[in-house]
Design a protein around this motif. Sequence first.
Motif, PDB file in Angstrom:
ATOM      1  N   UNK A  99      -3.062 -10.147   0.538  1.00  0.00           N
ATOM      2  CA  UNK A  99      -3.213 -10.177   2.185  1.00  0.00           C
ATOM      3  C   UNK A  99      -2.188  -9.110   2.487  1.00  0.00           C
ATOM      4  N   UNK A 100      -1.290  -8.665   1.805  1.00  0.00           N
ATOM      5  CA  UNK A 100      -0.399  -7.469   1.962  1.00  0.00           C
ATOM      6  C   UNK A 100      -1.025  -6.117   2.574  1.00  0.00           C
ATOM      7  N   UNK A 101      -2.402  -6.154   2.016  1.00  0.00           N
ATOM      8  CA  UNK A 101      -3.203  -4.958   2.418  1.00  0.00           C
ATOM      9  C   UNK A 101      -3.485  -4.912   3.986  1.00  0.00           C
ATOM     10  N   UNK A 102      -3.306  -6.031   4.539  1.00  0.00           N
ATOM     11  CA  UNK A 102      -3.986  -6.036   5.855  1.00  0.00           C
ATOM     12  C   UNK A 102      -3.199  -5.448   6.912  1.00  0.00           C
ATOM     13  N   UNK A 103      -2.992  -4.067   6.595  1.00  0.00           N
ATOM     14  CA  UNK A 103      -2.139  -3.361   7.462  1.00  0.00           C
ATOM     15  C   UNK A 103      -3.080  -2.460   8.374  1.00  0.00           C
TER      16      UNK A 103
ATOM     17  N   UNK B  69     -11.198   7.894   3.462  1.00  0.00           N
ATOM     18  CA  UNK B  69     -12.408   7.718   2.129  1.00  0.00           C
ATOM     19  C   UNK B  69     -13.745   7.672   2.741  1.00  0.00           C
ATOM     20  N   UNK B  70     -13.982   7.198   3.926  1.00  0.00           N
ATOM     21  CA  UNK B  70     -15.351   7.109   4.698  1.00  0.00           C
ATOM     22  C   UNK B  70     -15.565   8.565   5.389  1.00  0.00           C
TER      23      UNK B  70
ATOM     24  N   UNK C 285      -5.340   0.616   7.303  1.00  0.00           N
ATOM     25  CA  UNK C 285      -6.789   0.412   7.045  1.00  0.00           C
ATOM     26  C   UNK C 285      -7.513   1.595   7.471  1.00  0.00           C
ATOM     27  N   UNK C 286      -7.145   1.897   8.818  1.00  0.00           N
ATOM     28  CA  UNK C 286      -7.692   3.057   9.455  1.00  0.00           C
ATOM     29  C   UNK C 286      -7.756   4.280   8.824  1.00  0.00           C
ATOM     30  N   UNK C 287      -6.407   4.416   8.252  1.00  0.00           N
ATOM     31  CA  UNK C 287      -6.132   5.679   7.454  1.00  0.00           C
ATOM     32  C   UNK C 287      -6.874   5.948   6.426  1.00  0.00           C
TER      33      UNK C 287
ATOM     34  N   UNK D 296     -12.779  -3.765   0.898  1.00  0.00           N
ATOM     35  CA  UNK D 296     -11.437  -3.282   0.471  1.00  0.00           C
ATOM     36  C   UNK D 296     -10.645  -4.516   0.394  1.00  0.00           C
ATOM     37  N   UNK D 297     -10.929  -5.450   1.180  1.00  0.00           N
ATOM     38  CA  UNK D 297     -10.109  -6.610   1.035  1.00  0.00           C
ATOM     39  C   UNK D 297     -10.489  -7.499  -0.038  1.00  0.00           C
ATOM     40  N   UNK D 298     -11.750  -7.541  -0.284  1.00  0.00           N
ATOM     41  CA  UNK D 298     -12.285  -8.303  -1.383  1.00  0.00           C
ATOM     42  C   UNK D 298     -11.784  -7.919  -2.645  1.00  0.00           C
TER      43      UNK D 298
END
Lengths: 258, 231
Positions: A148-152, A163-164, A156-158, A141-143
């Motif tokens: 960096x703003x996606x590092x919440x 998705x998984x 992430x957990x949600x 996801x981060x790649x």
Amino acid sequence: MTNERDLLLYSIPPEGGAVWAEFEAAFPGKKPDCPLTADLIELALGQADDARLREHLAGCADCRALVEAYRRAGTGAAEADTESVAEEPNSVVLTGIFTMLLAGRTEEALRLLQPYLPEVLAAVGLDPGLAGRLWEFLRQKLRSERRASQASCPEWLRDFAREMLHRDDLPRQPQPEDWKPVVARCAFRKVQASPEETDGVRRLLQTAIDRGVTNPSYLDFLRLSGDPAGAVSGEECRRVIRKVSREEKRVARLFGLN
Amino acid sequence: MIRSDLPHRAELLDALIWEGSDDDRKRWEAGPSAPAGASLMLVLRELPDESLAAAIRQGFLVKPAFEELFVHRYTAHLARWFYRWGSDSHAARDLMQQLFLRFYQRRLASYQAGDSFRAYLYKAAYHLWVEKVHRAHRPFPLDNIPEPRAGIAGPVPQAEAHELEERIDTALRRLPPDQQQVLRETMAGRKANEIAADLGLSKRAVFMHLFRARRRMEQALGVTARAVPKG
């Protein structure tokens, strides 16, 4: 110690065009005849009252504004000890992870987070055994997003759950206070995984985890109560308590819970 | 004062800071050869960060050393750091003023002479930002990384960071060998006293090499320390 290369990297003016230019322009200029900043601070704090300084202030709106700002800062300064924060040993971790995220060095940041992922998963009601999948999910996801703003962490957990795991939401929504036992368990587990610890220490820590201990000092009680019988000396136990406490602070800082 | 005197005067003052006694420094300040005003500022400009920080801790030339170190040398850096962390300009100015105030009041009491001053300042600024801006709003800071500004993909987007890394490496290779070696060792995380022991230099000399290396690097990379003038 913060990396010298990063410091240089972050000191380079951002390539933000108008946004950065606007930001930078908000800092007032200093004219050659303006007094030293230290003199302005002393004036603001009532530690000096120089006639020449006042004369300068009468004709310099920038310096007047600064004196007023230092006066306001002086009022609130007693509440915070900036320098003491700077010298805390565990601060390296906090600086490290945010620096890495902000710099887009997500791999390193994720490596720092990795040991804590099972506990984080458990805290939101997911199987800790999914840590490996979560780790891989975050990497991808981060790649792909490169932001960096996606590092919440909750986001992430949600996203991971949706998705998984095809869930609508997380099974549990922890409140800030719910993270304290998580932090404690993370610290116990981190020390437990350290290769330098003996089997006796590992068993003692496992007992603490199993019993839901949240205070590292309780380890000594567990030792004396003979759980992992006689395997850990008093001196050894005190060392481990100190180590867990340090680790606990580190994790708390990492999650911003202290 | 002639400009060609500057390195010599800076060297003398540096030695006084690191090796002189309080009495030596008082005598120097009272002596006829001590520069003052603008001349003194020119000499201070040639001293490493760590020497200026040491002087402030000693209570020696506190005000001019503070002006050079914080206002002239680091205001622009601080502004960039706060910007990259996502502060707006008002918050950045407030934070900067709080930092300056605290450092001036405490005379850098918690700074360990011999550590990198830049790293120390960065850490202090970062923690002040966390305390005052970042953590003040939400309880869970990993949720708190600021949104990137419009038109910028992140504080240091990866593509930009990669390009900058290459520029840093190129500039590094162009440094004189002694400066290059000290900077590379510092980048590898080694402390000044370790580098000094390995290279057979004084710690003071290591700081001087590091200072000159940083200045050359910053010039090569367009890092103008004095771009943002006032604290």
